[in-house]
Write an enzyme that holds these catalytic residues in place. Structure first.
Site, PDB file in Angstrom:
ATOM      1  N   GLU A   1       3.941  -2.748   6.334  1.00  0.00           N
ATOM      2  CA  GLU A   1       2.629  -2.612   6.951  1.00  0.00           C
ATOM      3  C   GLU A   1       2.690  -2.843   8.458  1.00  0.00           C
ATOM      4  O   GLU A   1       1.850  -2.353   9.202  1.00  0.00           O
ATOM      5  CB  GLU A   1       1.667  -3.619   6.294  1.00  0.00           C
ATOM      6  CG  GLU A   1       0.333  -3.011   5.957  1.00  0.00           C
ATOM      7  CD  GLU A   1      -0.499  -3.903   5.059  1.00  0.00           C
ATOM      8  OE1 GLU A   1      -0.903  -3.418   3.987  1.00  0.00           O
ATOM      9  OE2 GLU A   1      -0.749  -5.072   5.402  1.00  0.00           O
TER      10      GLU A   1
ATOM     11  N   LYS B   1      -8.927   3.534   1.655  1.00  0.00           N
ATOM     12  CA  LYS B   1     -10.131   2.751   1.337  1.00  0.00           C
ATOM     13  C   LYS B   1     -11.391   3.561   1.579  1.00  0.00           C
ATOM     14  O   LYS B   1     -12.300   3.579   0.747  1.00  0.00           O
ATOM     15  CB  LYS B   1     -10.170   1.489   2.205  1.00  0.00           C
ATOM     16  CG  LYS B   1      -9.257   0.375   1.727  1.00  0.00           C
ATOM     17  CD  LYS B   1      -9.583  -0.899   2.459  1.00  0.00           C
ATOM     18  CE  LYS B   1      -8.532  -1.950   2.193  1.00  0.00           C
ATOM     19  NZ  LYS B   1      -8.613  -3.065   3.130  1.00  0.00           N
TER      20      LYS B   1
ATOM     21  N   HIS C   1      23.638  -1.511 -11.716  1.00  0.00           N
ATOM     22  CA  HIS C   1      23.818  -0.643 -12.878  1.00  0.00           C
ATOM     23  C   HIS C   1      22.723   0.406 -12.983  1.00  0.00           C
ATOM     24  O   HIS C   1      22.615   1.100 -13.984  1.00  0.00           O
ATOM     25  CB  HIS C   1      23.889  -1.500 -14.146  1.00  0.00           C
ATOM     26  CG  HIS C   1      25.080  -2.414 -14.111  1.00  0.00           C
ATOM     27  ND1 HIS C   1      26.249  -2.137 -14.774  1.00  0.00           N
ATOM     28  CD2 HIS C   1      25.279  -3.577 -13.445  1.00  0.00           C
ATOM     29  CE1 HIS C   1      27.117  -3.106 -14.533  1.00  0.00           C
ATOM     30  NE2 HIS C   1      26.560  -3.984 -13.728  1.00  0.00           N
TER      31      HIS C   1
HETATM   32  O1  PA5 Z   1      -1.958  -7.672   5.808  1.00  0.00           O
HETATM   33  C1  PA5 Z   1      -3.118  -7.411   5.553  1.00  0.00           C
HETATM   34  O2  PA5 Z   1      -4.058  -7.726   6.315  1.00  0.00           O
HETATM   35  C2  PA5 Z   1      -3.532  -6.731   4.261  1.00  0.00           C
HETATM   36  O3  PA5 Z   1      -2.467  -6.277   3.529  1.00  0.00           O
HETATM   37  C3  PA5 Z   1      -4.368  -7.672   3.420  1.00  0.00           C
HETATM   38  O4  PA5 Z   1      -3.624  -8.825   3.147  1.00  0.00           O
HETATM   39  C4  PA5 Z   1      -4.849  -7.039   2.102  1.00  0.00           C
HETATM   40  O5  PA5 Z   1      -5.360  -5.765   2.328  1.00  0.00           O
HETATM   41  C5  PA5 Z   1      -5.936  -7.914   1.489  1.00  0.00           C
HETATM   42  O6  PA5 Z   1      -7.041  -7.993   2.349  1.00  0.00           O
HETATM   43  P1  PA5 Z   1      -8.149  -9.099   2.186  1.00  0.00           P
HETATM   44  O7  PA5 Z   1      -7.517 -10.445   2.297  1.00  0.00           O
HETATM   45  O8  PA5 Z   1      -9.112  -8.833   3.303  1.00  0.00           O
HETATM   46  O9  PA5 Z   1      -8.796  -8.906   0.837  1.00  0.00           O
END
Ligand code: PA5
Length: 432
Positions: free
Chosen positions: A281, A416, A302
Site C-alpha cells: 500500500e 470503495k 514443494h
Molecule cells: O493503511 C491503511 O490506512 C488502510 O489499509 C486501513 O488500515 C484499512 O483500510 C482499514 O481502515 P479503517 O481503520 O479506517 O477501517
C-alpha cells in the site's frame, strides 16, 4: 536491531551498487518531516508517546477483558487488525485459540464479507462470555462496520444494557461514525492518532490492546521500539534499514519487480501479511512499485520452489530468520534405521532447518535470484518490536527513494467508491 546481509544480492548489483546518497536524502526528508505525507509520520515517535500517556489504560482494559471474558472479538481490516494478529501468532502461537492458556480466545472478524466465516465465529463463541474491540480509524469501513452490527446485536441480546461495558472502540480522536457511536453510547475508547496511518498503527492501541489481552508484554514491546526507532535514525550504511531499502530500490530499477518474503517459521505468516500491506500500500502507486508476496518454507519449496528456481527472473528473495526461537526438538535415533535418517539423529530441528536454509539460498542465488537475509536475535517481544520498526523505516525510505508518498492509498478509494455506488443503486432500484 535486526541484521541485514546483502552478500547473496551483491552479485546482482550493477557496478556502483545501491545509491545510498538517495537513501540519505530520503532519511533527511522523513525525519525533518518535509516529504509528501509528512503529516502521517507520527509513527516515528509513537512508542514513546504511548508509553507516557496510554499504557496504563490499555493494560487496565486488557485485564478487565481477561477477567470478564473467555473470548475477545477483534473487528477490523487491513492496518486495523493485521499487526495485532501478527504479534499474537508470532509471540504466542499461530494456533493461539487451540493452545492451553489462561487468556481469552481471540477471533479476528470484519476483514471480509463471508457469511460462513462470521457464522462460524458465532458458533465458536457459543455461550461463552465475550467482549468486542472494534477498530477503525475512519470509522466507516464497510467490512468491519457490518461485522460490528452482527456482534453488537449478539452482545446486546446476551447482556442487555450491560453490553456497553463490553465494547471497546479504537478509532479517531474526535470524528467519524465509530467515534460518534462510542461517544453517544459511552463505550471505552482508545485513540488512533491523527498523524499515524492505519498500516503504521500497530504500536498504538490498535495492536497493543489485543496483544495485551493475549498476554504479550506490551511494555517491553514499547520500550524496545523506543530504542529501535532511536537506533534506526543512524545516518550511515551501518543502518540495516538503509541496506534493505537501498538494495530493494537498486534491484527494482534493474528489473526485479517482485519481492518474496520467506520464513521457515509458520508463526511468521501474519507478520508477512502485515509486511505485505505495509509495502504494497505504501509503494504500489503511480504505475511503479515492487509486488510483495510471501512464501513459507519448507512447505512452499514443494509448491513454489520450481517457479522461484527457474521461472521468470524478476524475483528478489528476502529471508527472515530468528537466531533463537526459544524451542528445541531433537531428532530421535531409531533402531534399524529403515528410513535411513539416523545420520541426523541427535540434531535439533532448528539446526537442520538452518542448514536447509543455507542450501536453499545457495540454489536460488545460482538460479539468479538475489537473496537478502534479515536476522532477528530472538522470537520474543524485542524481536517483534525490532522487526516492526525496521520494516516501517525501510518502507518509508524505499518509497521516498522511488518518488511516491509512502503514507497515502488513493488506489484503495477506487474500489470503495464503486462498491458504495453499486450497493446504493441496488438498494434503490432492486438487485439485478
Ligand atoms: O493503511 C491503511 O490506512 C488502510 O489499509 C486501513 O488500515 C484499512 O483500510 C482499514 O481502515 P479503517 O481503520 O479506517 O477501517
Amino acid at each position: 536491531m535486526v541484521k541485514v546481509d546483502l552478500s547473496g544480492a551483491q552479485d546482482f548489483f550493477e557496478t556502483f551498487g545501491p545509491d545510498y546518497s538517495k537513501i540519505s536524502d530520503a532519511h533527511r526528508t522523513l525525519f525533518d518531516r518535509i516529504g509528501e505525507g509528512a503529516e502521517f509520520t507520527g509513527w516515528l515517535d509513537l512508542p514513546g508517546r504511548v508509553l507516557q500517556t496510554e499504557l496504563k489504560s490499555i493494560l487496565a482494559c486488557a485485564s478487565k477483558i481477561r477477567s470478564n471474558s473467555k473470548v475477545l472479538v477483534v473487528i477490523g481490516i487491513g492496518g486495523s487488525y493485521l499487526g495485532a494478529r501478527a504479534a499474537i501468532e508470532l509471540l504466542r502461537s499461530p494456533n493461539y485459540n487451540l493452545i492451553q492458556k489462561d487468556t481469552p480466545d481471540i477471533f479476528f472478524v470484519g476483514n471480509g464479507l463471508s457469511a460462513s466465516a462470521i457464522n462460524e465465529t458465532i458458533e465458536m463463541i457459543g455461550d461463552r462470555d465475550f467482549s468486542i474491540n472494534v477498530i477503525s480509524k475512519s470509522g466507516g469501513t464497510l467490512e468491519p462496520a457490518l461485522a460490528f452490527r452482527v456482534f453488537k446485536n449478539l452482545l446486546e441480546k446476551k447482556y442487555g444494557s450491560a453490553a456497553k461495558k463490553r465494547i471497546i472502540a479504537t478509532t479517531d480522536e474526535n470524528r467519524g461514525i465509530l467515534y460518534d457511536m462510542a461517544a453517544a453510547e459511552g463505550w471505552e475508547r482508545f485513540v488512533i492518532p491523527d498523524d499515524v496511518g492505519g498500516r503504521y498503527s500497530v504500536l498504538s492501541a490498535v495492536g497493543l490492546l489485543p496483544m495485551a489481552v493475549a498476554g504479550i508484554d506490551i511494555e517491553r514491546v514499547l520500550q524496545c521500539a523506543v530504542s529501535e526507532m532511536h537506533d534506526l535514525d543512524l545516518r550511515s550504511v551501518e543502518n540495516p534499514a538503509w541496506l534493505y531499502a537501498g538494495a530493494r530500490q537498486h534491484l527494482y530499477v534493474n528489473g526485479r519487480s517482485i519481492e518474496i518474503l520467506a520464513s521457515y517459521e509458520p508463526s511468521f505468516r501474519y507478520m508477512a501479511e502485515w509486511w505485505k500491506q505495509l509495502f504494497g500500500e505504501s509503494e504500489g502507486k503511480n504505475g511503479i512499485g515492487i509486488f510483495p508476496a510471501y512464501v513459507e518454507y519448507s512447505a512452499d519449496l514443494h509448491s513454489m520452489g520450481q517457479f522461484i528456481q527457474d521461472g521468470p527472473r524478476r524475483l528478489i528473495e528476502t529471508v527472515v530468520s530468528f537466531e533463537s526461537t526459544g524451542q528445541n526438538l531433537k531428532i530421535p535415533f531409531v533402531l534399524g534405521d529403515r528410513d535411513k535418517l539416523n545420520y541426523l539423529a541427535g540434531r535439533d530441528f532448528g539446526d537442520v532447518s538452518r542448514t536447509v536454509a543455507k542450501a536453499v539460498a545457495a540454489a536460488h542465488i545460482k538460479g539468479e535470484v538475489p537473496n537478502i537475509s534479515i536476522t532477528v536475535p530472538e522470537k520474543n517481544e524485542e524481536g517483534f518490536a525490532s522487526l516492526v520498526c525496521f520494516f516501517e523505516m525501510s518502507c518509508a525510505l524505499s518509497a521516498y527513494v522511488s518518488g511516491v508518498n509512502p503514507f497515502d492509498q488513493p488506489g484503495v478509494e477506487a474500489y470503495k467508491s464503486n462498491m458504495f455506488r453499486l450497493l446504493e443503486q441496488e438498494q434503490t432500484f432492486g438487485i439485478s
